[in-house]
Motif scaffolding. Structure first.
Motif, PDB file in Angstrom:
ATOM      1  N   LYS A  75       0.825  -1.200   0.000  1.00 12.06           N
ATOM      2  CA  LYS A  75       0.000   0.000   0.000  1.00 12.06           C
ATOM      3  C   LYS A  75       0.865   1.259   0.000  1.00 12.06           C
ATOM      4  CE  LYS A  75      -3.479   0.163   2.884  1.00 12.06           C
ATOM      5  NZ  LYS A  75      -4.228   0.353   4.160  1.00 12.06           N
ATOM      6  N   ARG A  76       1.898   1.280   0.846  1.00 13.10           N
ATOM      7  CA  ARG A  76       2.787   2.443   0.895  1.00 13.10           C
ATOM      8  C   ARG A  76       3.488   2.645  -0.440  1.00 13.10           C
ATOM      9  NH1 ARG A  76       3.813   0.607   6.168  1.00 13.10           N
ATOM     10  NH2 ARG A  76       5.670  -0.506   5.477  1.00 13.10           N
ATOM     11  N   ALA A  77       3.919   1.553  -1.063  1.00 12.30           N
ATOM     12  CA  ALA A  77       4.605   1.652  -2.356  1.00 12.30           C
ATOM     13  C   ALA A  77       3.668   2.197  -3.432  1.00 12.30           C
ATOM     14  CB  ALA A  77       5.148   0.286  -2.766  1.00 12.30           C
ATOM     15  N   GLU A  78       2.399   1.772  -3.396  1.00 11.04           N
ATOM     16  CA  GLU A  78       1.423   2.235  -4.377  1.00 11.04           C
ATOM     17  C   GLU A  78       1.201   3.745  -4.287  1.00 11.04           C
ATOM     18  OE1 GLU A  78      -1.409  -1.778  -4.412  1.00 11.04           O
ATOM     19  OE2 GLU A  78      -2.045   0.041  -3.376  1.00 11.04           O
TER      20      GLU A  78
ATOM     21  N   ARG B   4      -0.239  12.344  -4.093  1.00  9.59           N
ATOM     22  CA  ARG B   4      -0.801  13.198  -3.032  1.00  9.59           C
ATOM     23  C   ARG B   4      -1.476  12.365  -1.945  1.00  9.59           C
ATOM     24  NH1 ARG B   4      -6.316  14.693  -3.715  1.00  9.59           N
ATOM     25  NH2 ARG B   4      -7.298  13.744  -5.543  1.00  9.59           N
ATOM     26  N   HIS B   5      -1.594  11.058  -2.197  1.00  4.60           N
ATOM     27  CA  HIS B   5      -2.180  10.162  -1.201  1.00  4.60           C
ATOM     28  C   HIS B   5      -1.102   9.374  -0.454  1.00  4.60           C
ATOM     29  CE1 HIS B   5      -6.068  11.085  -2.893  1.00  4.60           C
ATOM     30  NE2 HIS B   5      -5.655  10.711  -4.089  1.00  4.60           N
ATOM     31  N   ALA B   6       0.146   9.796  -0.581  1.00  3.43           N
ATOM     32  CA  ALA B   6       1.249   9.086   0.070  1.00  3.43           C
ATOM     33  C   ALA B   6       1.021   9.002   1.577  1.00  3.43           C
ATOM     34  CB  ALA B   6       2.568   9.797  -0.222  1.00  3.43           C
ATOM     35  N   ARG B   7       1.434   7.890   2.153  1.00  2.23           N
ATOM     36  CA  ARG B   7       1.269   7.679   3.591  1.00  2.23           C
ATOM     37  C   ARG B   7       2.629   7.439   4.235  1.00  2.23           C
ATOM     38  NH1 ARG B   7      -4.054   3.681   3.797  1.00  2.23           N
ATOM     39  NH2 ARG B   7      -5.522   5.170   2.891  1.00  2.23           N
ATOM     40  N   PRO B   8       3.383   8.514   4.481  1.00  2.00           N
ATOM     41  CA  PRO B   8       4.714   8.359   5.057  1.00  2.00           C
ATOM     42  C   PRO B   8       4.698   7.830   6.481  1.00  2.00           C
ATOM     43  CG  PRO B   8       4.083  10.671   4.988  1.00  2.00           C
ATOM     44  CD  PRO B   8       3.048   9.920   4.218  1.00  2.00           C
TER      45      PRO B   8
ATOM     46  N   GLY C  40      -4.028   6.982   7.191  1.00  2.00           N
ATOM     47  CA  GLY C  40      -5.054   6.133   6.588  1.00  2.00           C
ATOM     48  C   GLY C  40      -6.226   5.791   7.479  1.00  2.00           C
ATOM     49  N   ILE C  41      -6.337   6.450   8.649  1.00  2.00           N
ATOM     50  CA  ILE C  41      -7.491   6.201   9.514  1.00  2.00           C
ATOM     51  C   ILE C  41      -8.582   7.207   9.167  1.00  2.00           C
ATOM     52  CG2 ILE C  41      -8.340   6.063  11.891  1.00  2.00           C
ATOM     53  CD1 ILE C  41      -5.481   5.556  12.793  1.00  2.00           C
ATOM     54  N   PRO C  42      -9.759   6.753   8.741  1.00  2.00           N
ATOM     55  CA  PRO C  42     -10.827   7.698   8.372  1.00  2.00           C
ATOM     56  C   PRO C  42     -11.174   8.618   9.533  1.00  2.00           C
ATOM     57  CG  PRO C  42     -11.368   5.482   7.654  1.00  2.00           C
ATOM     58  CD  PRO C  42     -10.173   5.356   8.541  1.00  2.00           C
TER      59      PRO C  42
END
Length: 238
Positions: A131-134, A139-143, A148-150
């Motif tokens: 998921k992180r690689a995708e 702009r949706h990167a999750r460093p 990713g918590i709604p």
């Protein structure tokens, strides 16, 4: 008819979804339903939430008939948004379905590829890594492992999600926090806390949301220290 997939699992295909898509398009047409025609993504946003809760009720009741009906209502929300997207030239049902199909195949290399996993923990670790690689570079990167918590999750559910992510990222020790309580005593304690807040005119939901925000900020600082190879202080709060 049946379509045989690469993994030899047979999936029955019917025209039911095409019928549903056609009905939705008709409802949105100039000669369709006035209510459906005036909706947009924003006005529909809470309808999906309501349908999910009704599905939960059906699942917990073990009512298959009701479950099938509520799944249909939830599917309608997906189809409705896809129709709106198609009208705007943004996306359609085929694109949405293809996106999730490709994602499932991509994120299950232990099923559709040669990767071997020994347990569920490895499955989750691989899922998060993929998921992180995708999302990297978008702009949706999750460093952060806490991303990713709604934000609209109910406060208690959001707290549980935050804690689960933090423990997986080794930002918390695995010791149980505070005093030991049985399930019965804990459930009663939670209810009494909500009742106390209500008696004081406070919102337990809002109070917990505020506390979660502070805790998340603290955990993100700890994660940054880890990334800088600086050992953070051991938490004594949790």
């Amino acid at each position: 008819m049946y379509h045989e997939r690469a993994d030899s699992v047979e999936v029955k295909t019917t025209s039911a979804i095409n019928d549903l898509l056609s009905v939705m398009a008709r409802l949105r047409s100039p000669k369709g339903c006035p209510w459906d025609r005036e909706q947009d993504h924003y006005t529909l946003r809470w309808h999906a939430v309501e349908e999910v809760y009704e599905l939960l009720d059906a699942i917990e009741a073990g009512d298959d008939h009701e479950m099938a009906e509520e799944l249909g209502d939830l599917l309608l929300q997906v189809v409705f948004h896809c129709q709106l997207g198609r009208e705007r030239g943004a996306f359609d049902f085929d694109e949405v379905a293809r996106h999730i199909t490709d994602k499932l195949i991509r994120r299950h290399p232990h099923v559709f590829g040669d990767l071997r996993v020994k347990d569920v923990d490895q499955v989750w670790a691989n899922w998060e890594k993929i998921k992180r690689a995708e999302k990297h570079g978008t702009r949706h990167a999750r460093p952060s492992s806490l991303d990713g918590i709604p934000r609209h999750l109910p406060a208690l559910l959001r707290a549980e999600k935050l804690l689960k992510k933090a423990r997986r990222a080794k930002l918390l020790n695995h010791a149980a926090p505070g005093r030991k309580l049985t399930k019965v005593r804990l459930s009663r304690h939670l209810f009494e806390l909500a009742a106390y807040a209500q008696s004081r005119g406070w919102s337990a939901e809002d109070l917990l949301r505020a506390e979660i925000l502070k805790e998340e900020q603290r955990l993100r600082k700890r994660e940054t220290l880890f990334a800088q190879n600086k050992k953070p202080p051991i938490s004594d709060k949790m």
